[in-house]
Scaffold this motif. Sequence first.
Motif, PDB file in Angstrom:
ATOM      1  N   HIS A  88       3.106   1.737   5.923  1.00  0.00           N
ATOM      2  CA  HIS A  88       2.445   1.366   4.683  1.00  0.00           C
ATOM      3  C   HIS A  88       3.346   1.311   3.454  1.00  0.00           C
ATOM      4  CE1 HIS A  88      -1.287   1.586   6.872  1.00  0.00           C
ATOM      5  NE2 HIS A  88      -0.993   2.821   7.264  1.00  0.00           N
ATOM      6  N   TRP A  89       4.431   2.057   3.440  1.00  0.00           N
ATOM      7  CA  TRP A  89       5.263   2.170   2.238  1.00  0.00           C
ATOM      8  C   TRP A  89       5.728   0.815   1.716  1.00  0.00           C
ATOM      9  CZ3 TRP A  89       5.907   6.076  -0.979  1.00  0.00           C
ATOM     10  CH2 TRP A  89       6.908   5.985  -1.934  1.00  0.00           C
ATOM     11  N   GLN A  90       6.184  -0.049   2.609  1.00  0.00           N
ATOM     12  CA  GLN A  90       6.717  -1.345   2.192  1.00  0.00           C
ATOM     13  C   GLN A  90       5.642  -2.248   1.601  1.00  0.00           C
ATOM     14  OE1 GLN A  90       6.845  -0.211   5.348  1.00  0.00           O
ATOM     15  NE2 GLN A  90       5.920  -1.666   6.716  1.00  0.00           N
ATOM     16  N   ASN A  91       4.366  -1.875   1.751  1.00  0.00           N
ATOM     17  CA  ASN A  91       3.273  -2.688   1.220  1.00  0.00           C
ATOM     18  C   ASN A  91       2.775  -2.208  -0.136  1.00  0.00           C
ATOM     19  OD1 ASN A  91       3.135  -4.420   3.525  1.00  0.00           O
ATOM     20  ND2 ASN A  91       2.241  -2.706   4.614  1.00  0.00           N
ATOM     21  N   GLY A  92       3.379  -1.148  -0.650  1.00  0.00           N
ATOM     22  CA  GLY A  92       2.987  -0.658  -1.963  1.00  0.00           C
ATOM     23  C   GLY A  92       1.830   0.324  -1.908  1.00  0.00           C
ATOM     24  N   TRP A  93       1.164   0.468  -3.030  1.00  0.00           N
ATOM     25  CA  TRP A  93       0.105   1.465  -3.179  1.00  0.00           C
ATOM     26  C   TRP A  93      -1.231   0.990  -2.630  1.00  0.00           C
ATOM     27  CZ3 TRP A  93      -0.529   6.434  -4.052  1.00  0.00           C
ATOM     28  CH2 TRP A  93      -1.788   6.900  -4.419  1.00  0.00           C
ATOM     29  N   TYR A  94      -1.629  -0.212  -2.938  1.00  0.00           N
ATOM     30  CA  TYR A  94      -3.006  -0.648  -2.709  1.00  0.00           C
ATOM     31  C   TYR A  94      -3.287  -1.038  -1.260  1.00  0.00           C
ATOM     32  CZ  TYR A  94      -3.116  -0.811  -7.749  1.00  0.00           C
ATOM     33  OH  TYR A  94      -3.030  -0.473  -9.064  1.00  0.00           O
ATOM     34  N   VAL A  95      -4.470  -0.626  -0.800  1.00  0.00           N
ATOM     35  CA  VAL A  95      -4.951  -1.066   0.506  1.00  0.00           C
ATOM     36  C   VAL A  95      -5.569  -2.448   0.353  1.00  0.00           C
ATOM     37  CG1 VAL A  95      -6.605  -0.580   2.359  1.00  0.00           C
ATOM     38  CG2 VAL A  95      -5.304   1.280   1.344  1.00  0.00           C
ATOM     39  N   GLY A  99      -2.979  -5.390  -3.562  1.00  0.00           N
ATOM     40  CA  GLY A  99      -2.089  -5.598  -2.421  1.00  0.00           C
ATOM     41  C   GLY A  99      -2.856  -5.372  -1.125  1.00  0.00           C
ATOM     42  N   THR A 100      -2.133  -5.257  -0.039  1.00  0.00           N
ATOM     43  CA  THR A 100      -2.783  -4.977   1.241  1.00  0.00           C
ATOM     44  C   THR A 100      -1.975  -3.989   2.050  1.00  0.00           C
ATOM     45  OG1 THR A 100      -1.940  -7.191   1.731  1.00  0.00           O
ATOM     46  CG2 THR A 100      -4.246  -6.849   2.107  1.00  0.00           C
ATOM     47  N   ASN A 101      -2.693  -3.155   2.811  1.00  0.00           N
ATOM     48  CA  ASN A 101      -2.088  -2.231   3.769  1.00  0.00           C
ATOM     49  C   ASN A 101      -1.157  -1.210   3.108  1.00  0.00           C
ATOM     50  OD1 ASN A 101      -2.078  -1.352   6.400  1.00  0.00           O
ATOM     51  ND2 ASN A 101      -0.304  -2.570   6.976  1.00  0.00           N
ATOM     52  N   GLY A 102      -1.479  -0.819   1.873  1.00  0.00           N
ATOM     53  CA  GLY A 102      -0.648   0.133   1.145  1.00  0.00           C
ATOM     54  C   GLY A 102      -0.939   1.570   1.521  1.00  0.00           C
TER      55      GLY A 102
END
Length: 131
Positions: A88-95, A99-102
Motif C-alpha cells: 500500500h505504501w507506494q499508493n499513498g494515504w487514500y484507499v 487515490g486508491t489502495n493506500g
Amino acid sequence: MKKYFYIRSALSVILLMHSVVSIFSGDVNNFGRLYLDTIGFSPFGIYLAWIVKLIHLFSVFLIWSDRWVKIVSVGNIPILMLGIYFLHWQNGWYVVGGGTNGIEFNVLLICCFLQLIFTEYPSLKKVKSSS
C-alpha cells in the motif's frame, strides 16, 4: 457487554470478509504465487499467503469468543504493517477518493488492534488481597 464491542465486531467482520472471500475465490493462491513469489518470497509465497489468511480467519473466532485478544492483536499488527510496506505504501494515504489502495485502512486497523492491546481486561487483573 464486552469491552470495545463495536471495535471488536468491526475487526471481526473485516478479518472474516478479507479471509473467507479470498480463500473461496482463489485469490489467496494467486497472491502467494503471482505476487509474493515475485517479490522474493519464492518458493514460500503461497504458504505465507495461506498463513496470513488463516491467522485472520482464526482471529475472528478468538475475538468473538473473547480469548487471546491481545495475542491476536499482536499477531495481526505485523501483518498489517507488512501489508503497508509491500502493497500500500507506494499508493499513498487514500484507499478511495484522493487515490486508491493506500495505507489509511491498514492504519485504522492497526489503531483498533492497539486499543485492544492496551485495554485492561478484568479477568487479567490480579485480585488485591485485603490485609
